[in-house]
Design a protein around this motif. Structure first.
Motif, PDB file in Angstrom:
ATOM      1  N   ILE A  44      47.302  12.554  28.494  1.00  0.00           N
ATOM      2  CA  ILE A  44      47.741  13.906  28.855  1.00  0.00           C
ATOM      3  C   ILE A  44      49.257  13.872  28.805  1.00  0.00           C
ATOM      4  N   PHE A  45      49.825  14.584  27.837  1.00  0.00           N
ATOM      5  CA  PHE A  45      51.272  14.528  27.624  1.00  0.00           C
ATOM      6  C   PHE A  45      51.885  15.806  28.188  1.00  0.00           C
ATOM      7  N   MET A  46      52.584  15.654  29.309  1.00  0.00           N
ATOM      8  CA  MET A  46      53.123  16.810  30.040  1.00  0.00           C
ATOM      9  C   MET A  46      54.619  16.812  29.804  1.00  0.00           C
ATOM     10  N   HIS A  47      55.095  17.735  28.985  1.00  0.00           N
ATOM     11  CA  HIS A  47      56.502  17.631  28.563  1.00  0.00           C
ATOM     12  C   HIS A  47      57.254  18.942  28.693  1.00  0.00           C
ATOM     13  N   ARG A  48      58.562  18.811  28.802  1.00  0.00           N
ATOM     14  CA  ARG A  48      59.444  19.960  28.804  1.00  0.00           C
ATOM     15  C   ARG A  48      59.346  20.666  27.456  1.00  0.00           C
ATOM     16  N   GLN A  49      59.150  21.982  27.542  1.00  0.00           N
ATOM     17  CA  GLN A  49      59.089  22.798  26.328  1.00  0.00           C
ATOM     18  C   GLN A  49      60.266  22.479  25.394  1.00  0.00           C
ATOM     19  N   PHE A  50      59.975  22.313  24.130  1.00  0.00           N
ATOM     20  CA  PHE A  50      60.956  22.003  23.087  1.00  0.00           C
ATOM     21  C   PHE A  50      61.468  20.559  23.113  1.00  0.00           C
ATOM     22  N   SER A  51      61.002  19.729  24.068  1.00  0.00           N
ATOM     23  CA  SER A  51      61.430  18.334  23.996  1.00  0.00           C
ATOM     24  C   SER A  51      60.558  17.617  22.965  1.00  0.00           C
ATOM     25  N   LEU A  52      60.921  16.395  22.669  1.00  0.00           N
ATOM     26  CA  LEU A  52      60.221  15.683  21.605  1.00  0.00           C
ATOM     27  C   LEU A  52      58.769  15.390  21.955  1.00  0.00           C
ATOM     28  N   GLN A  53      57.929  15.337  20.956  1.00  0.00           N
ATOM     29  CA  GLN A  53      56.501  15.070  21.140  1.00  0.00           C
ATOM     30  C   GLN A  53      56.075  13.853  20.325  1.00  0.00           C
ATOM     31  N   PRO A  54      54.933  13.254  20.727  1.00  0.00           N
ATOM     32  CA  PRO A  54      54.439  12.115  19.951  1.00  0.00           C
ATOM     33  C   PRO A  54      54.306  12.502  18.469  1.00  0.00           C
ATOM     34  N   PHE A  55      54.490  11.557  17.594  1.00  0.00           N
ATOM     35  CA  PHE A  55      54.364  11.710  16.150  1.00  0.00           C
ATOM     36  C   PHE A  55      55.491  12.536  15.535  1.00  0.00           C
ATOM     37  N   SER A  56      55.595  13.840  15.887  1.00  0.00           N
ATOM     38  CA  SER A  56      56.647  14.633  15.251  1.00  0.00           C
ATOM     39  C   SER A  56      58.031  14.155  15.689  1.00  0.00           C
ATOM     40  N   ARG A  57      58.124  13.438  16.825  1.00  0.00           N
ATOM     41  CA  ARG A  57      59.427  12.913  17.273  1.00  0.00           C
ATOM     42  C   ARG A  57      60.077  12.014  16.212  1.00  0.00           C
ATOM     43  N   ASN A  58      59.290  11.460  15.312  1.00  0.00           N
ATOM     44  CA  ASN A  58      59.851  10.641  14.238  1.00  0.00           C
ATOM     45  C   ASN A  58      60.609  11.468  13.195  1.00  0.00           C
ATOM     46  N   TYR A  59      60.419  12.780  13.241  1.00  0.00           N
ATOM     47  CA  TYR A  59      61.054  13.649  12.247  1.00  0.00           C
ATOM     48  C   TYR A  59      61.853  14.750  12.926  1.00  0.00           C
ATOM     49  N   SER A  60      62.765  14.347  13.822  1.00  0.00           N
ATOM     50  CA  SER A  60      63.655  15.292  14.497  1.00  0.00           C
ATOM     51  C   SER A  60      64.394  16.145  13.466  1.00  0.00           C
ATOM     52  N   HIS A  61      64.450  17.443  13.723  1.00  0.00           N
ATOM     53  CA  HIS A  61      65.155  18.337  12.799  1.00  0.00           C
ATOM     54  C   HIS A  61      66.637  17.989  12.693  1.00  0.00           C
ATOM     55  N   ARG A  94      57.416   7.557   1.917  1.00  0.00           N
ATOM     56  CA  ARG A  94      55.973   7.717   1.938  1.00  0.00           C
ATOM     57  C   ARG A  94      55.261   6.752   2.892  1.00  0.00           C
ATOM     58  N   THR A  95      55.673   5.474   2.858  1.00  0.00           N
ATOM     59  CA  THR A  95      54.983   4.486   3.687  1.00  0.00           C
ATOM     60  C   THR A  95      55.065   4.854   5.170  1.00  0.00           C
ATOM     61  N   ALA A  96      56.292   5.180   5.618  1.00  0.00           N
ATOM     62  CA  ALA A  96      56.479   5.509   7.036  1.00  0.00           C
ATOM     63  C   ALA A  96      55.700   6.773   7.400  1.00  0.00           C
ATOM     64  N   LEU A  97      55.764   7.769   6.539  1.00  0.00           N
ATOM     65  CA  LEU A  97      55.080   9.023   6.847  1.00  0.00           C
ATOM     66  C   LEU A  97      53.563   8.839   6.851  1.00  0.00           C
ATOM     67  N   LEU A  98      53.058   8.030   5.921  1.00  0.00           N
ATOM     68  CA  LEU A  98      51.608   7.772   5.894  1.00  0.00           C
ATOM     69  C   LEU A  98      51.139   7.172   7.213  1.00  0.00           C
ATOM     70  N   SER A  99      51.917   6.257   7.738  1.00  0.00           N
ATOM     71  CA  SER A  99      51.528   5.600   8.972  1.00  0.00           C
ATOM     72  C   SER A  99      51.511   6.597  10.140  1.00  0.00           C
ATOM     73  N   VAL A 100      52.559   7.428  10.232  1.00  0.00           N
ATOM     74  CA  VAL A 100      52.599   8.450  11.287  1.00  0.00           C
ATOM     75  C   VAL A 100      51.453   9.445  11.109  1.00  0.00           C
ATOM     76  N   LEU A 101      51.259   9.860   9.868  1.00  0.00           N
ATOM     77  CA  LEU A 101      50.272  10.904   9.585  1.00  0.00           C
ATOM     78  C   LEU A 101      48.845  10.419   9.865  1.00  0.00           C
TER      79      LEU A 101
END
Lengths: 350, 350
Positions: free
Chosen positions: A93-110, A142-149
């Motif tokens: 259960i991931f309880m986070h501040r709105q707009f803060s980083l999330q699992p997986f997508s945190r690897n691709y910060s805008h 590709r390799t890094a993204l495949l692993s996250v995906l």
């Protein structure tokens, strides 16, 4: 505000919850009913609540907010750890501040690693049945993204991640109470990993109307109360039998261990992870009661705390050419090991 | 804080810049030299400075920050408008709060439209020379992503977007001053589109040390000063001849036009875009001096302001099934039209 100075008081958790209004999103049962279903679905698994991100304090209804928080607000600690707990087979259960980083997508910060940079348009894809060109991923990414995906899709398929958001410190406190109470049914299989940076101060709703802010009318005076220490009721009443881990971030290294011990003595929980602001990505210390049991953890009132508590350090290579390793992986591995022991001990005695 | 009550003062822009330390990132010339190169490269274009996101106020050195800001902090206004300015051929300096939304990637917010959701792994791609499977974009997302990606790549190829970040209100004020001074060389071809939500209050550095915060030692009192109104020196001294647009967000609709007129009268700039919190995505009003010229814009001291200013409303369909349209497109089109007139008038008279 000299007139208000005598009017302030320390909020205990009981007083806080008795006098502060429940946030709108918890006023009907929709959200908590989802939480309970998630817990029921995973009742035979280990389940961890991970909190992440900083809280804000509203100053004036609907218009302003204030946030008194650590710079670590946009820390990746919670999001990164959640990924490793998922990898270890936990339901999270991931309880986070709105707009803060999330699992997986945190690897691709805008800001630091925007995904648009590694997508390519195959303008000369010649397939006749296809009006639009294909979009592909740069070979170097590709390799890094495949692993996250793959990890992301597995988690989605298994339904092992539930995401909850908060904004204000009031949202956080009420949500933490409700979720930890709901997790009590899991007994020792529940872990609480409290990595959010919670404001130390808040403005009680009863004083909010005094803080109608008029721009152009001089200075702003704010008198804020301390946020109640809710780790105590959490451990003693809401999440009985759970395995609870809190964090202490210090700027002065010398304070880490003494303050961690004091927190364990005061709240009676299992682990404090101490870290200092500048080395938090490379070095942390896990402080816990020596015999690692709630029953044995009561320190003698004036005793030497060093005999009651033990420390173990986790450190990773911080040199610029170190392998691409995250300290949260080792933190989670160690906690999982301890949580296993905790579960065996409690299930054998019950 | 009765003792400090007499100690407070209103900071003029001059007093502010004379007494507050310049942020570290502006203490050498690296950043501003990039800004000046960007401006020089695009000196024959129209160039717009777009500000976006909310500012924070540090409470204590290195540890806490406070942010007093509009809820609109994570607004998409600035990022969305920047995209439309780029589409209109402008070079854009995008000055935004760290971690707030940015042009192009704002379409794929991690919270509301995560890009990982529309990537697919082609597990059965059989190409022999390829060890790893290809990653592709779901057909349902491809058209929209292609359009974003083409615009993004064109902007990168042309080098028409420069991104600058700020965190605190001090960062914002110093950066705005330096960038607008650097843009003065563009004369009327410079536009300033000030969409950031700037704190109304700040803590002067000279008082920061008084605010050493001790958790567990009672309540927190804060006395903050008003942030100086810098639109006046900006229009009069820093960015002379530029076309300046500011925003007014109100919760009370009835205040929008009177407050917009007062701002134009006080600061002498060209357009105030007024909007109310609840309808800001569907309806705005552009308020400007009637004859649309700096020279004619001086209102009579006690005159009826309604004869001196004019309003034009922009409104888009807000019904749930309305076409997928953003109001910023129409705002930018109207501003570009007015900016063209502004340039012709100024270049013909100079």
């Amino acid at each position: 505000m000299p007139d208000n100075a005598t009017d302030t008081r320390t909020f205990s958790a009981d007083l806080y919850f008795a006098t502060q209004p429940k946030p709108a999103f918890l006023q009907d049962d929709t959200l908590m009913s989802d939480v309970r279903s998630f817990i029921a679905k995973h009742e035979n698994k280990r389940v961890v609540l991970v909190t992440s991100g900083g809280t804000t304090v509203p100053l004036e209804l609907n218009v302003y907010e204030i946030s008194v928080r650590f710079l670590d607000n946009f820390s990746t600690r919670g999001a990164t750890s959640a990924e490793y707990f998922l990898k270890q087979g936990y339901a999270v259960i991931f309880m986070h501040r709105q707009f803060s980083l999330q699992p997986f997508s945190r690897n691709y910060s805008h800001s630091t690693h925007p995904f648009l940079d590694f997508l390519e348009i195959e303008e000369d894809s010649k397939e006749t049945d296809q009006q639009e060109p294909q979009i592909t991923v740069k070979p170097s990414e590709r390799t890094a993204l495949l692993s996250v995906l793959r990890a992301y899709k597995a988690v989605q398929a298994e339904g092992t991640l539930l995401t909850l958001t908060f904004v204000s410190v009031d949202d956080y406190l009420f949500l933490l109470r409700e979720v930890s109470q709901a997790m009590a049914t899991l007994g020792p299989r529940a872990m609480f990993y409290l990595a959010a940076a919670v404001s130390d101060f808040f403005l009680p709703r009863q004083r909010l109307s005094e803080h109608k802010i008029q721009s152009g009318k001089g200075n702003l005076s704010i008198e804020m109360d301390q946020v109640p220490k809710i780790l105590k009721p959490m451990v003693a009443d809401w999440a009985v039998g759970g395995f609870t881990v809190s964090f202490k971030l210090e700027t002065d290294q010398a304070l880490i261990i003494p303050n961690a011990r004091k927190a364990l003595q005061r709240y009676g929980h299992q682990v404090v992870i101490g870290n200092d602001l500048h080395h938090r990505k490379y070095r942390v210390v896990l402080v816990s009661p020596r015999r690692f049991s709630l029953l044995d953890a009561h320190a003698k009132p004036d005793g030497d705390l060093s005999t009651e508590y033990e420390e173990s350090w986790i450190e990773i290579d911080s040199s610029p050419h170190a392998p691409n390793k995250e300290i949260e992986e080792d933190i989670v591995m160690e906690l999982v090991r301890r949580h296993d022991e905790w579960i065996s001990r409690h299930e054998s005695t019950s």
